[in-house]
Motif scaffolding. Structure first.
Motif, PDB file in Angstrom:
ATOM      1  N   LEU A  23       0.811  -1.157   0.032  1.00  0.00           N
ATOM      2  CA  LEU A  23       0.073   0.142   0.068  1.00  0.00           C
ATOM      3  C   LEU A  23       0.931   1.413  -0.044  1.00  0.00           C
ATOM      4  CD1 LEU A  23      -2.796  -0.923   2.509  1.00  0.00           C
ATOM      5  CD2 LEU A  23      -3.099  -0.728  -0.157  1.00  0.00           C
ATOM      6  N   GLN A  24       2.150   1.296   0.648  1.00  0.00           N
ATOM      7  CA  GLN A  24       2.890   2.248   0.755  1.00  0.00           C
ATOM      8  C   GLN A  24       3.600   2.654  -0.494  1.00  0.00           C
ATOM      9  OE1 GLN A  24       5.273   1.444   4.022  1.00  0.00           O
ATOM     10  NE2 GLN A  24       6.690   0.705   2.987  1.00  0.00           N
ATOM     11  N   THR A  25       3.566   1.917  -1.426  1.00  0.00           N
ATOM     12  CA  THR A  25       4.486   1.942  -2.605  1.00  0.00           C
ATOM     13  C   THR A  25       3.282   1.869  -3.801  1.00  0.00           C
ATOM     14  OG1 THR A  25       4.836  -0.607  -2.786  1.00  0.00           O
ATOM     15  CG2 THR A  25       6.584   1.013  -1.906  1.00  0.00           C
ATOM     16  N   ALA A  26       2.096   2.727  -3.763  1.00  0.00           N
ATOM     17  CA  ALA A  26       1.596   2.802  -4.951  1.00  0.00           C
ATOM     18  C   ALA A  26       1.879   3.289  -6.213  1.00  0.00           C
ATOM     19  CB  ALA A  26       0.132   3.390  -4.285  1.00  0.00           C
ATOM     20  N   GLY A  27       1.370   2.516  -7.283  1.00  0.00           N
ATOM     21  CA  GLY A  27       1.625   2.810  -8.573  1.00  0.00           C
ATOM     22  C   GLY A  27       0.767   2.290  -9.493  1.00  0.00           C
ATOM     23  N   ASN A  28       1.161   2.044 -10.835  1.00  0.00           N
ATOM     24  CA  ASN A  28       0.343   1.419 -11.800  1.00  0.00           C
ATOM     25  C   ASN A  28       0.649   0.055 -12.443  1.00  0.00           C
ATOM     26  OD1 ASN A  28      -0.985   4.014 -11.989  1.00  0.00           O
ATOM     27  ND2 ASN A  28       0.820   4.851 -13.090  1.00  0.00           N
ATOM     28  N   CYS A  29       1.438  -0.665 -11.524  1.00  0.00           N
ATOM     29  CA  CYS A  29       1.888  -2.081 -12.041  1.00  0.00           C
ATOM     30  C   CYS A  29       1.054  -2.935 -11.202  1.00  0.00           C
ATOM     31  CB  CYS A  29       3.251  -2.307 -11.607  1.00  0.00           C
ATOM     32  SG  CYS A  29       3.877  -3.760 -12.118  1.00  0.00           S
ATOM     33  N   PRO A  30       0.302  -3.681 -11.642  1.00  0.00           N
ATOM     34  CA  PRO A  30      -0.598  -4.868 -11.074  1.00  0.00           C
ATOM     35  C   PRO A  30       0.268  -5.814 -10.326  1.00  0.00           C
ATOM     36  CG  PRO A  30      -1.339  -4.548 -13.479  1.00  0.00           C
ATOM     37  CD  PRO A  30      -0.066  -3.816 -13.159  1.00  0.00           C
ATOM     38  N   VAL A  31      -0.377  -6.361  -9.242  1.00  0.00           N
ATOM     39  CA  VAL A  31       0.399  -7.398  -8.528  1.00  0.00           C
ATOM     40  C   VAL A  31      -0.479  -8.600  -8.696  1.00  0.00           C
ATOM     41  CG1 VAL A  31       1.198  -8.189  -6.124  1.00  0.00           C
ATOM     42  CG2 VAL A  31       1.248  -5.613  -6.854  1.00  0.00           C
ATOM     43  N   GLN A  32       0.446  -9.869  -8.795  1.00  0.00           N
ATOM     44  CA  GLN A  32      -0.015 -11.272  -9.295  1.00  0.00           C
ATOM     45  C   GLN A  32       0.358 -12.003  -8.159  1.00  0.00           C
ATOM     46  OE1 GLN A  32      -0.410 -12.310 -13.331  1.00  0.00           O
ATOM     47  NE2 GLN A  32      -0.025 -14.224 -12.603  1.00  0.00           N
ATOM     48  N   PHE A  33      -0.284 -12.867  -7.465  1.00  0.00           N
ATOM     49  CA  PHE A  33       0.297 -13.991  -6.823  1.00  0.00           C
ATOM     50  C   PHE A  33       0.368 -15.096  -7.561  1.00  0.00           C
ATOM     51  CE2 PHE A  33      -1.279 -12.104  -2.527  1.00  0.00           C
ATOM     52  CZ  PHE A  33      -0.145 -11.403  -2.368  1.00  0.00           C
ATOM     53  N   CYS A  34       1.325 -16.062  -7.451  1.00  0.00           N
ATOM     54  CA  CYS A  34       1.494 -17.183  -8.440  1.00  0.00           C
ATOM     55  C   CYS A  34       1.798 -18.389  -7.151  1.00  0.00           C
ATOM     56  CB  CYS A  34       2.671 -17.294  -9.278  1.00  0.00           C
ATOM     57  SG  CYS A  34       2.795 -18.927 -10.263  1.00  0.00           S
ATOM     58  N   TYR A  35       0.650 -19.267  -6.760  1.00  0.00           N
ATOM     59  CA  TYR A  35       0.550 -20.152  -5.835  1.00  0.00           C
ATOM     60  C   TYR A  35       0.940 -21.616  -6.370  1.00  0.00           C
ATOM     61  CZ  TYR A  35      -1.195 -22.619  -1.669  1.00  0.00           C
ATOM     62  OH  TYR A  35      -1.328 -23.535  -0.713  1.00  0.00           O
ATOM     63  N   CYS A  36       2.027 -21.983  -5.793  1.00  0.00           N
ATOM     64  CA  CYS A  36       2.105 -23.622  -6.299  1.00  0.00           C
ATOM     65  C   CYS A  36       2.048 -24.452  -5.340  1.00  0.00           C
ATOM     66  CB  CYS A  36       3.839 -23.589  -6.826  1.00  0.00           C
ATOM     67  SG  CYS A  36       4.171 -22.404  -8.154  1.00  0.00           S
ATOM     68  N   ILE A  37       1.289 -25.670  -5.646  1.00  0.00           N
ATOM     69  CA  ILE A  37       0.974 -26.879  -4.832  1.00  0.00           C
ATOM     70  C   ILE A  37       1.032 -27.866  -5.428  1.00  0.00           C
ATOM     71  CG2 ILE A  37      -1.511 -26.286  -4.826  1.00  0.00           C
ATOM     72  CD1 ILE A  37      -1.602 -27.332  -1.757  1.00  0.00           C
TER      73      ILE A  37
END
Length: 252
Positions: A211-225
């Protein structure tokens, strides 16, 4: 030779000097260990720290020695710069086509034209290959914040002959810092997680970091199981400015 990273050695420097002063004073006063053991034989106690980032490590080398010892700052971004740039400085030749290069800003000179406009000549270095980049007033005003010494820059421009030096130069059309280029051209910041790491995302400090580094680049989690991979794209609220500082903090 110490077997300890440089960040820990620097953090341990003050207490090490204090211990040395104490030993010197005892030697002058003729004091010895009551049990016969020498103080100098005691193993040093280090204040262990996370090692500096590659850019910090090399930056301190340059400040101290005048050159890089362990490598070149751009080497840490090799794969990334291959996606952002389409030409290497060492291979440039005059052409009317626009090229995109990446390099470290090693020097910048501000000038005033006969018309009174401000312009700059920025020197970019890519693993020893250098080129001067001419930045005219309109682009100079737009990119001024990116023109910091040792900053990694991505520059679009046209290569022509430099009649003054006899070599070549680049006339810049667009100048970006690496962070700006990531934000503009990157599709997403992907954070890969193993099952035992999923709980990290629930920590308040992790959320605040995004939240403190707000910008325009989306964040995506890649969850491996096991044999499966799940991708989860976070909403616009969590978009970030992908600076080196943020990436290093996320890795830690």
């Amino acid at each position: 030779s110490f077997g300890i990273n440089r960040a820990s050695l620097m953090a341990s420097l003050v207490p090490a000097c204090q211990q040395a002063e104490q030993l010197a004073q005892r030697a002058l006063q003729g004091q010895g260990d009551l049990f016969g053991a020498s103080d100098s034989a005691k193993a040093p106690v280090y204040l262990l720290q996370e090692e500096w980032s590659v850019s910090q490590l090399l930056g301190f080398e340059k400040d101290t020695l005048g050159w890089y010892l362990s490598g070149h700052p751009l080497s840490a971004y090799g794969k990334e710069l291959n996606h952002l740039a389409n030409a290497h400085i060492s291979q440039l030749s005059p052409s009317d086509k626009t090229v995109t290069i990446a390099g470290q800003l090693t020097a910048i000179k501000l000038l005033t034209t006969k018309r009174g406009d401000r312009m700059a000549i920025a020197t970019l270095d890519e693993a020893g290959a250098k080129i001067d980049c001419v930045i005219f007033s309109e682009e100079l005003e737009r990119c001024r914040s990116a023109l910091q010494k040792d900053e990694v820059l991505i520059i679009d421009g046209v290569v022509d002959k430099d009649t003054f030096s006899g070599g070549i130069r680049l006339t810049a059309k667009r100048v970006q810092s690496l962070t700006q280029a990531r934000e503009l051209m990157g599709k997403a910041l992907i954070i890969r997680l193993r099952p035992d790491e999923l709980k990290i995302c629930l920590r308040d400090e992790f959320k605040q970091l995004l939240l403190q580094t707000a910008g325009n680049c989306p964040v995506q989690f890649c969850y491996c199981i096991k044999d499966y991979m799940i991708n989860c794209v976070l909403g616009p609220r969590w978009q970030v400015r992908p600076s080196d500082e943020l990436l290093n903090q996320l890795r830690q």
